[in-house]
Design a protein around this motif. Structure first.
Motif, PDB file in Angstrom:
ATOM      1  N   ARG A  83       0.828  -1.211   0.000  1.00 26.60           N
ATOM      2  CA  ARG A  83       0.000   0.000   0.000  1.00 26.60           C
ATOM      3  C   ARG A  83       0.859   1.257   0.000  1.00 26.60           C
ATOM      4  N   LEU A  84       1.938   1.223   0.761  1.00 26.40           N
ATOM      5  CA  LEU A  84       2.825   2.384   0.792  1.00 26.40           C
ATOM      6  C   LEU A  84       3.483   2.595  -0.563  1.00 26.40           C
ATOM      7  N   GLN A  85       3.928   1.523  -1.185  1.00 32.09           N
ATOM      8  CA  GLN A  85       4.562   1.656  -2.496  1.00 32.09           C
ATOM      9  C   GLN A  85       3.587   2.215  -3.530  1.00 32.09           C
ATOM     10  N   ALA A  86       2.310   1.839  -3.432  1.00 32.68           N
ATOM     11  CA  ALA A  86       1.310   2.381  -4.355  1.00 32.68           C
ATOM     12  C   ALA A  86       1.190   3.888  -4.187  1.00 32.68           C
ATOM     13  N   ARG A  87       1.291   4.366  -2.963  1.00 34.35           N
ATOM     14  CA  ARG A  87       1.190   5.804  -2.718  1.00 34.35           C
ATOM     15  C   ARG A  87       2.437   6.548  -3.198  1.00 34.35           C
ATOM     16  N   VAL A  88       3.587   5.960  -2.988  1.00 37.75           N
ATOM     17  CA  VAL A  88       4.804   6.581  -3.491  1.00 37.75           C
ATOM     18  C   VAL A  88       4.809   6.590  -5.017  1.00 37.75           C
ATOM     19  N   ASP A  89       4.370   5.496  -5.632  1.00 39.82           N
ATOM     20  CA  ASP A  89       4.257   5.459  -7.094  1.00 39.82           C
ATOM     21  C   ASP A  89       3.336   6.572  -7.598  1.00 39.82           C
ATOM     22  N   HIS A  90       2.236   6.779  -6.900  1.00 39.12           N
ATOM     23  CA  HIS A  90       1.282   7.821  -7.300  1.00 39.12           C
ATOM     24  C   HIS A  90       1.932   9.200  -7.209  1.00 39.12           C
ATOM     25  N   LEU A  91       2.671   9.432  -6.142  1.00 35.57           N
ATOM     26  CA  LEU A  91       3.358  10.715  -6.001  1.00 35.57           C
ATOM     27  C   LEU A  91       4.382  10.922  -7.112  1.00 35.57           C
ATOM     28  N   ILE A  92       5.091   9.872  -7.472  1.00 36.77           N
ATOM     29  CA  ILE A  92       6.079   9.988  -8.550  1.00 36.77           C
ATOM     30  C   ILE A  92       5.392  10.390  -9.854  1.00 36.77           C
ATOM     31  N   ARG A  93       4.232   9.810 -10.132  1.00 36.41           N
ATOM     32  CA  ARG A  93       3.497  10.186 -11.344  1.00 36.41           C
ATOM     33  C   ARG A  93       3.084  11.653 -11.304  1.00 36.41           C
ATOM     34  N   LEU A  94       2.634  12.110 -10.147  1.00 33.99           N
ATOM     35  CA  LEU A  94       2.237  13.508 -10.009  1.00 33.99           C
ATOM     36  C   LEU A  94       3.428  14.446 -10.186  1.00 33.99           C
ATOM     37  N   ILE A  95       4.564  14.062  -9.651  1.00 38.38           N
ATOM     38  CA  ILE A  95       5.777  14.876  -9.766  1.00 38.38           C
ATOM     39  C   ILE A  95       6.266  14.913 -11.210  1.00 38.38           C
ATOM     40  N   ASP A  96       6.277  13.753 -11.858  1.00 37.36           N
ATOM     41  CA  ASP A  96       6.719  13.689 -13.247  1.00 37.36           C
ATOM     42  C   ASP A  96       5.807  14.512 -14.157  1.00 37.36           C
ATOM     43  N   ALA A  97       4.510  14.460 -13.907  1.00 38.00           N
ATOM     44  CA  ALA A  97       3.564  15.185 -14.748  1.00 38.00           C
ATOM     45  C   ALA A  97       3.787  16.693 -14.680  1.00 38.00           C
ATOM     46  N   ARG A  98       4.379  17.153 -13.604  1.00 32.79           N
ATOM     47  CA  ARG A  98       4.617  18.588 -13.431  1.00 32.79           C
ATOM     48  C   ARG A  98       6.035  18.995 -13.824  1.00 32.79           C
ATOM     49  N   GLY A  99       6.876  18.033 -14.159  1.00 28.87           N
ATOM     50  CA  GLY A  99       8.234  18.359 -14.555  1.00 28.87           C
ATOM     51  C   GLY A  99       9.143  18.723 -13.394  1.00 28.87           C
ATOM     52  N   PHE A 100       8.785  18.300 -12.188  1.00 27.86           N
ATOM     53  CA  PHE A 100       9.639  18.560 -11.027  1.00 27.86           C
ATOM     54  C   PHE A 100      10.828  17.600 -11.021  1.00 27.86           C
ATOM     55  N   ASP A 101      11.857  17.953 -10.261  1.00 32.76           N
ATOM     56  CA  ASP A 101      13.050  17.109 -10.142  1.00 32.76           C
ATOM     57  C   ASP A 101      12.864  16.109  -9.002  1.00 32.76           C
TER      58      ASP A 101
END
Length: 374
Positions: free
Chosen positions: A286-304
């Protein structure tokens, strides 16, 4: 699971790598303990000690130790590391291998041995593409210990403990693991890591209070640590107050000189009961699913993204930087808008847990958007 975490609806709690919230059951146990104490004093002390024993058993299961007798309860990670550092016998010329970017607790304790002629050799993670290999390469004939954090507090980098532990076992080097940023977030297996020492405070991913920490010392090494704190609680015949001869307890209790923090014990035992009910494999997924979701959100915004992307290289910490925006300013604005996070490693550190609603992650990133475009 949200019923166990009745957090304020306007709060985005993404700071488990600092201090986690208590589950509802933990708050209720603490309240009940306080009521009992105020009404009946210590009448229930024998039952309180039973809770302490259950906590040792839960901690033993959490790291897959053989016995609850292998678990000592320290006040915090720093005290646990100090018991190890000050208890071992060192010779001038010995060295300890560590990491430059460690949290101060896992740096200062080893640097304090310099006046005994012990060298702390620090790997710069920013200059390493193979941290395990570079840690091993720093070892020589005078290396006594590798002392590292399982998960780095700022970047979220997770190290391969099995690889390091296998090397240490083969070469006769001691292996000390600060597991505070991993225990409660990921399963831990003592046998496969081959760690000699494991330490971790309970107030982060284990969802407990400050003031109670795990200290594991391999049983074969317990009597090799000289003791520097003494009292009634650390002796073999604890409770036999009229006895004039004494010896340190054979169990890990030898590292606990005085009265236990039974309020903290009740709280941490309750929190760990929740993690056991969910199961650490489920917690990890469950934690990994949440971290994966955050990574997608960060990538979509072009953050480092400053945390490694590889699944085996991360746990629950995710650190990122917004190009063109000062991270200290962004952190202050996020905190002011009730996004509970941290400013670490030159970026913003988010650390959700297994129960964190996905909409909280979306809302937090929406607040980031509002700050940088605002």
């Amino acid at each position: 699971m949200t019923e166990e975490f009745p957090l304020a609806p306007d709060l985005c709690h993404l700071n488990h790598a600092a201090v986690g919230p208590w589950p509802r059951r933990t708050a209720e146990v603490v309240a009940q303990f306080a009521r009992e104490n105020s009404r009946q004093g210590s009448l229930g002390y024998p039952q309180w000690l039973g809770v302490e024993q259950r906590l040792r058993e839960r901690l033993a299961r959490l790291i897959a130790a053989d016995s609850a007798d292998d678990i000592a309860l320290a006040k915090n990670t720093s005290e646990a590391l100090s018991i190890i550092a000050q208890g071992l016998t060192w010779e001038p010329g010995d060295n300890i291998i560590g990491i430059r970017q460690e949290f101060p607790s896992n740096r200062i304790v080893w640097e304090s041995l310099a006046d005994r002629g012990v060298e702390w050799r620090a790997l710069d993670l920013e200059a390493s593409t193979d941290p395990e290999g570079d840690l091993i390469a720093r070892c020589d004939a005078r290396t006594r210990m590798i002392a590292i954090s399982w998960v780095q507090y700022a970047s979220g980098l997770r190290l391969d403990l099995k690889r390091i532990g296998a090397f240490c076992q083969d070469k006769g080097v001691l292996f000390c693991v600060d597991a505070i940023q991993g225990l409660g977030a990921l399963p831990f297996d003592l046998a496969s890591t081959q760690a000699d020492f494991v330490v971790a405070d309970g107030h982060k991913w284990m969802l407990g209070p400050e003031g109670v920490a795990l200290l594991y010392v391999r049983p074969e090494l317990r009597d090799q640590l000289s003791l520097h704190q003494f009292g009634w609680h650390m002796v073999e015949h604890c409770g036999d107050f009229d006895r004039t001869d004494w010896a340190p307890a054979a169990s890990a209790r030898r590292f606990e000189c005085g009265s236990p923090n039974l309020l903290g014990v009740h709280a941490l035992e309750a929190s760990l009961s929740l993690l056991e009910e969910v199961g650490m494999d489920q917690v990890r997924e469950r934690l990994q699913a949440r971290v994966d979701h955050l990574i997608r959100l960060i990538d979509a915004r072009g953050f480092d993204l400053l945390t490694p992307r590889e699944l085996e290289r991360r746990a629950g910490i995710l650190t990122f930087r917004v190009p063109g925006v000062a991270s200290d300013h962004l952190y202050a604005e996020l905190m002011a808008r009730r996004v509970l996070c941290a400013h670490r490693g030159g970026g913003i550190r988010f650390s959700p847990h297994f129960y964190t609603p996905m909409e909280v992650l979306d809302r937090a990133m929406g607040v980031v958007d509002a700050v940088i475009h605002g």
